[in-house]
Design an enzyme around this catalytic site. Structure first.
Site, PDB file in Angstrom:
ATOM      1  N   SER A 180       0.784  -1.035   0.076  1.00 22.33           N
ATOM      2  CA  SER A 180       0.048  -0.023   0.022  1.00 22.33           C
ATOM      3  C   SER A 180       0.861   1.341   0.024  1.00 22.33           C
ATOM      4  O   SER A 180       1.901   1.133   0.786  1.00 22.33           O
ATOM      5  CB  SER A 180      -0.897  -0.026   1.171  1.00 22.33           C
ATOM      6  OG  SER A 180      -1.792   1.222   1.441  1.00 22.33           O
ATOM      7  N   LYS A 233     -13.657  -3.912   2.029  1.00 20.93           N
ATOM      8  CA  LYS A 233     -14.226  -2.582   2.007  1.00 20.93           C
ATOM      9  C   LYS A 233     -15.842  -2.832   2.448  1.00 20.93           C
ATOM     10  O   LYS A 233     -16.546  -1.893   2.956  1.00 20.93           O
ATOM     11  CB  LYS A 233     -14.299  -1.763   0.668  1.00 20.93           C
ATOM     12  CG  LYS A 233     -12.865  -1.205   0.605  1.00 20.93           C
ATOM     13  CD  LYS A 233     -12.865  -0.355  -0.955  1.00 20.93           C
ATOM     14  CE  LYS A 233     -11.357   0.003  -1.063  1.00 20.93           C
ATOM     15  NZ  LYS A 233     -11.297   0.774  -2.282  1.00 20.93           N
ATOM     16  N   ASN A 281     -14.194   2.909   2.605  1.00 16.68           N
ATOM     17  CA  ASN A 281     -12.795   2.971   2.629  1.00 16.68           C
ATOM     18  C   ASN A 281     -12.219   3.544   3.826  1.00 16.68           C
ATOM     19  O   ASN A 281     -10.805   3.855   3.953  1.00 16.68           O
ATOM     20  CB  ASN A 281     -12.207   3.103   1.367  1.00 16.68           C
ATOM     21  CG  ASN A 281     -12.331   4.821   1.212  1.00 16.68           C
ATOM     22  OD1 ASN A 281     -13.091   5.452   1.884  1.00 16.68           O
ATOM     23  ND2 ASN A 281     -11.374   5.173   0.359  1.00 16.68           N
ATOM     24  N   GLY A 295     -17.949  -4.139 -10.410  1.00 10.26           N
ATOM     25  CA  GLY A 295     -17.715  -4.456  -9.313  1.00 10.26           C
ATOM     26  C   GLY A 295     -17.545  -3.495  -8.112  1.00 10.26           C
ATOM     27  O   GLY A 295     -18.142  -2.208  -7.992  1.00 10.26           O
ATOM     28  N   LYS A 298     -24.447  -7.937 -13.936  1.00  9.56           N
ATOM     29  CA  LYS A 298     -23.905  -7.566 -12.832  1.00  9.56           C
ATOM     30  C   LYS A 298     -24.088  -5.784 -13.106  1.00  9.56           C
ATOM     31  O   LYS A 298     -24.325  -4.884 -12.301  1.00  9.56           O
ATOM     32  CB  LYS A 298     -22.691  -7.562 -12.558  1.00  9.56           C
ATOM     33  CG  LYS A 298     -22.420  -8.822 -11.849  1.00  9.56           C
ATOM     34  CD  LYS A 298     -21.105  -9.560 -11.788  1.00  9.56           C
ATOM     35  CE  LYS A 298     -19.984  -8.967 -10.834  1.00  9.56           C
ATOM     36  NZ  LYS A 298     -18.844  -9.467 -11.063  1.00  9.56           N
ATOM     37  N   TYR A 307      -3.058   1.916 -11.218  1.00 11.81           N
ATOM     38  CA  TYR A 307      -2.010   2.920 -11.156  1.00 11.81           C
ATOM     39  C   TYR A 307      -0.583   2.110 -11.075  1.00 11.81           C
ATOM     40  O   TYR A 307       0.406   2.716 -11.145  1.00 11.81           O
ATOM     41  CB  TYR A 307      -2.068   3.957 -10.014  1.00 11.81           C
ATOM     42  CG  TYR A 307      -2.266   3.303  -8.684  1.00 11.81           C
ATOM     43  CD1 TYR A 307      -3.394   3.326  -8.208  1.00 11.81           C
ATOM     44  CD2 TYR A 307      -1.248   2.795  -7.865  1.00 11.81           C
ATOM     45  CE1 TYR A 307      -3.889   2.569  -7.007  1.00 11.81           C
ATOM     46  CE2 TYR A 307      -1.278   2.321  -6.656  1.00 11.81           C
ATOM     47  CZ  TYR A 307      -2.697   2.167  -6.061  1.00 11.81           C
ATOM     48  OH  TYR A 307      -3.068   1.633  -4.967  1.00 11.81           O
TER      49      TYR A 307
END
Ligand code: ATR
Length: 277
Positions: free
Chosen positions: A15, A66, A87, A129, A156, A222
């Protein structure tokens, strides 16, 4: 004593949040300690409560927790309510307040950093999602012309559009779910890739005709240059990865916890330099 914060997830070792919040703390002069908490897959709740009981002030929540964080929150604030995902947790007295800053992060990156207003634009959101659920409401509240959600598993996308039906008046022409092959012949001004395909060096089967002249292609991934970014550039679109969104969602979390909105340019530049190494 510094105020304690951390990012909680599994895995969590990669992270970038600790580096981002350290930069925010430096820039604002706030005394915080921001670490990482690796929670067992079946031990999220216990890990959150332990962190809080040991004096923690707040947590950022990353995959795969989450949704669980949404259930754990005693109060859900702002965009977290409809997103069904949290989050950011803030511990306030006995309350666990859950926020979702991902969508604000996306909108700020688009409108402030990339200078692409969403208002009046034709937006294509790929994926249905958790990432898409997180950005739907903030994107709609910018009042796009239209918002189309495309997904490999069409059901979905239909479920997602149904979930946000009440907000559809924010888009002039409403929101719709489409399979990828129905997109040929329709152009969009902003094409957002919220699928996880890029992480596996794949891309959604989007036709190359979706990019309107001057369109922005945005990939939330990213960590690498994704096939979608490459594809978009090859077909004349301007393209951006999701690094700015990552930093902007962190800035909103910092604001929730600290009451001060940090400047984000320095953090974005720092991460770009780190990633080029
Ligand atoms: P997240 O919470 O990160 O959004 P998720 O809930 O697993 O993760 O959803 C991943 C999304 O990426 C889904 O929309 C998935 O499409 P399906 O619903 O059809 O599975 C999409 N996705 C992943 N890999 C893909 C690929 N190679 N091509 C197209 N879509 C892909």
């Amino acid at each position: 004593m510094p105020h304690k914060y951390a990012v909680i997830g599994n895995p969590v070792d990669h992270s970038l949040s600790p580096a981002i919040h350290a930069e925010f703390a430096r820039a604002t002069g706030h005394d915080i300690a921001y670490g990482r908490v690796l929670a067992p897959l079946d031990g999220f709740r216990a890990a959150v409560l332990k962190f809080r009981d040991e004096g923690g002030s707040g947590l950022n929540v990353t995959l795969p927790f989450k949704h669980e964080a949404w259930h754990l929150s005693s109060t859900r604030s702002g965009f977290a309510l409809a997103a069904g995902a949290v989050n950011t947790l803030a511990f306030k007295g006995g309350e666990i307040v859950g926020h979702n800053t991902d969508g604000i992060g996306l909108v700020r990156d688009l409108t402030r950093n990339l200078r692409v207003p969403v208002r009046g634009k034709r937006v294509l959101l790929m994926g249905a999602g958790g990432a898409s659920y997180g950005v739907m409401e903030p994107t709609l509240r910018e009042q796009p012309q239209s918002l189309v959600v495309a997904n490999r598993t069409l059901e979905k996308a239909i479920a997602l559009v149904g979930h946000f039906e009440k907000l559809q008046q924010y888009a002039l022409e409403g929101i719709a779910a489409r399979p990828y092959d129905a997109l040929a012949g329709t152009q969009f001004d902003i094409v957002i890739n919220a699928t996880s395909a890029g992480l596996e060096d794949a891309m959604p089967p989007v036709p190359d005709s979706v990019f309107a002249p001057g369109a922005l292609a945005y990939d939330m991934v990213y960590v690498k240059r994704t096939p979608f970014i490459q594809f978009a550039q090859e077909h004349g679109a301007r393209a951006s990865d999701g690094l700015g969104m990552l930093v902007e969602q962190a800035a909103e979390s910092f604001f929730i916890w600290r009451g001060v909105y940090p400047e984000t340019r320095a953090a974005i530049a720092m991460l770009r330099r780190q990633m080029q190494k």
